[in-house]
Design a protein around this motif. Structure first.
Motif, PDB file in Angstrom:
ATOM      1  N   GLU A   1       0.829  -1.208   0.000  1.00 39.49           N
ATOM      2  CA  GLU A   1       0.000   0.000   0.000  1.00 39.49           C
ATOM      3  C   GLU A   1       0.861   1.254   0.000  1.00 39.49           C
ATOM      4  OE1 GLU A   1      -2.861  -0.116   3.127  1.00 39.49           O
ATOM      5  OE2 GLU A   1      -3.898  -1.891   2.335  1.00 39.49           O
ATOM      6  N   ARG A   2       1.902   1.247   0.804  1.00 38.31           N
ATOM      7  CA  ARG A   2       2.792   2.406   0.821  1.00 38.31           C
ATOM      8  C   ARG A   2       3.496   2.576  -0.520  1.00 38.31           C
ATOM      9  NH1 ARG A   2       8.088   3.377   4.777  1.00 38.31           N
ATOM     10  NH2 ARG A   2       8.954   5.122   3.582  1.00 38.31           N
TER      11      ARG A   2
ATOM     12  N   ARG B   1       1.159   4.014  -3.012  1.00 34.74           N
ATOM     13  CA  ARG B   1       0.927   5.440  -2.720  1.00 34.74           C
ATOM     14  C   ARG B   1       2.100   6.283  -3.201  1.00 34.74           C
ATOM     15  NH1 ARG B   1      -0.870   3.696   2.409  1.00 34.74           N
ATOM     16  NH2 ARG B   1       1.118   4.382   3.320  1.00 34.74           N
ATOM     17  N   ASP B   2       3.305   5.777  -2.996  1.00 33.20           N
ATOM     18  CA  ASP B   2       4.489   6.530  -3.423  1.00 33.20           C
ATOM     19  C   ASP B   2       4.549   6.643  -4.945  1.00 33.20           C
ATOM     20  OD1 ASP B   2       5.235   6.900  -0.805  1.00 33.20           O
ATOM     21  OD2 ASP B   2       6.795   5.354  -0.806  1.00 33.20           O
TER      22      ASP B   2
ATOM     23  N   ASP C   1       1.930   6.528  -6.990  1.00 29.28           N
ATOM     24  CA  ASP C   1       0.827   7.424  -7.346  1.00 29.28           C
ATOM     25  C   ASP C   1       1.223   8.875  -7.100  1.00 29.28           C
ATOM     26  OD1 ASP C   1      -1.882   7.850  -8.205  1.00 29.28           O
ATOM     27  OD2 ASP C   1      -2.439   8.225  -6.115  1.00 29.28           O
ATOM     28  N   HIS C   2       1.844   9.143  -5.958  1.00 32.68           N
ATOM     29  CA  HIS C   2       2.283  10.503  -5.625  1.00 32.68           C
ATOM     30  C   HIS C   2       3.304  11.000  -6.650  1.00 32.68           C
ATOM     31  CE1 HIS C   2       3.222  13.875  -2.912  1.00 32.68           C
ATOM     32  NE2 HIS C   2       4.490  13.687  -3.283  1.00 32.68           N
TER      33      HIS C   2
END
Length: 417
Positions: A157-158, A161-162, A164-165
């Motif tokens: 998940e992290r 997210r990274d 995507d960011h």
């Protein structure tokens, strides 16, 4: 005439080779008679299975096979790789348009980077990572944004997210993302759910996904073999995957790998290769096809050797005082430097370990900035040598202050010479 100090443009974009200093010391210490136990390079040491070698010998005796080969790979080899994907992953591949043979996965990654990268294109790569993942794109003229991949249990998940960011806050927008599971150097693994989410994310941001699956068959949980990204729904729309025979069949010097997946990416790689090479030597390709189509007991036997070595490494080094996380896959362990030496940094710790314990490892900083504080150990020594290395580590850890003092003195002498 250009001045000798002038550097070529692409060479200037490559940092100094971090492992060169450790390699230099290793050679010097061996020349002085030291018995260096070398975990530094991921060079498989097991023999290539006999039936593969026999097929090479049989084929090389045919003079016609000495001619130029096919840069995309001979048809029988491409069909064999498609058959492997069907058996192993349940993925259907068209051997004519979705499979290309490469001179190892490293060459395939580098040439695909040349094929798809325009000057200034941004590519997302993990850090730490196998060096060709970022530097293939640097050589091709691209720019990088690193996605941290810290050691320990993988946090999908992290990581998503990274990514995507980075896609939302990078200018220009990234064109591709590289993923590598099981990971070199961290040995982390992912599941199919991660790939499903990654494919959706990549489509949302309109980027390519390049998956390095070189360690598909070197895993230690028999109930959870590593998946392929091409098993994820819609993956062929945006993804290509690289595999290698180097570790699976202990064929590193044969230089045989594959890229499979998206037709457009495979076509681009095939076109670049058509200008650069005539493919691997035909007998090597025939033998590689025999490996893929033949009995697979050897794959399990090779895996079992790595597993046994892993267990001995983790156990013996723990008894010596160095806790090494047990890798779930690959032929590597990714270990934090022992607490007394952590402040030294991975390079200085690697040099001290070499000098004091006669043990060579790869410093984590060589795999990117987020590799600092770790070292990589390859499972390329037999069990007896691993236990011998543990004894050297135990001696080092018995008096860390004295070891550091000797190391500082030795480095000062070396600098003065």
């Amino acid at each position: 005439m250009p001045r000798p100090s002038d550097e070529f443009h692409r060479i200037k974009r490559l940092p100094p080779y971090v492992f060169a200093e450790v390699n230099r010391l290793k050679a010097a210490f061996r020349a002085d008679g030291m018995d260096i136990i070398d975990f530094g390079m991921g060079n498989p040491d097991m023999d290539t299975p006999a039936h593969i070698v026999d097929k090479l010998v049989e084929t090389v005796k045919r003079p016609r096979t000495h001619r130029y080969s096919a840069s995309r790979g001979i048809p029988g080899l491409r069909r064999a790789q498609a058959g492997y994907y069907a058996r192993r992953f349940g993925v259907d591949l068209n051997p004519e348009t979705e499979v290309v043979a490469t001179l190892g996965s490293k060459e395939g990654l580098a040439n695909l980077a040349m094929a798809i990268t325009a000057p200034g294109d941004v590519v997302l790569t993990p850090s730490p990572s196998y060096p060709i993942h970022p530097y293939g794109f640097i050589i091709a003229g691209g720019a990088l944004r690193h996605i941290p991949l810290p050691g320990g249990v993988f946090d999908p998940e992290r990581y998503l997210r990274d990514i995507d960011h980075a896609c939302m806050h990078t200018v220009p927008a990234p064109t591709a993302v590289v993923v590598n599971f099981p990971s070199n150097p961290t040995a982390q693994v992912c599941d199919l759910d991660f790939y499903e989410a990654l494919v959706k994310l990549a489509k949302r941001h309109d980027i390519w996904v390049l998956s390095d699956l070189a360690y598909a068959e070197i895993y230690f949980d028999e109930d959870n073999p590593p998946p392929s990204i091409l098993q994820a729904a819609g993956a062929k729309d945006i993804a290509v995957e690289f595999t290698s025979m180097s570790k699976t069949y202990s064929m590193p010097g044969w230089r045989m790998g594959f890229a499979v997946g998206n037709e457009r990416l495979i076509g681009a790689l095939s076109r670049i290769k058509s200008y650069l090479d005539y493919g691997a030597f035909t007998p090597v390709q025939v033998a590689a096809a025999a490996a893929l189509n033949g009995p697979q007991d050897c794959v399990g036997e090779i895996r079992a050797v790595y597993k046994a070595r892993r267990d001995v490494l983790v156990d013996s080094f723990s008894r010596a005082g160095w806790e090494i996380p047990s890798p779930p896959a690959t032929m590597f362990a990714w270990a934090p430097a022992p607490e007394p030496f952590r402040a030294l940094g991975s390079m200085e710790f690697s040099k001290m370990l070499l000098r004091e314990a006669e043990v060579a490892v790869a410093p984590g900083i060589g795999f990117g900035e987020y590799g600092e504080g770790f070292v990589r150990l390859g499972l390329v020594e037999n069990e007896q040598r691993i236990r011998q290395a543990a004894r050297g580590v135990k001696k080092l850890l018995s008096d860390p202050e004295a070891a550091m003092a000797r190391h500082v003195e030795a480095e000062a002498r070396a600098a003065a010479e």
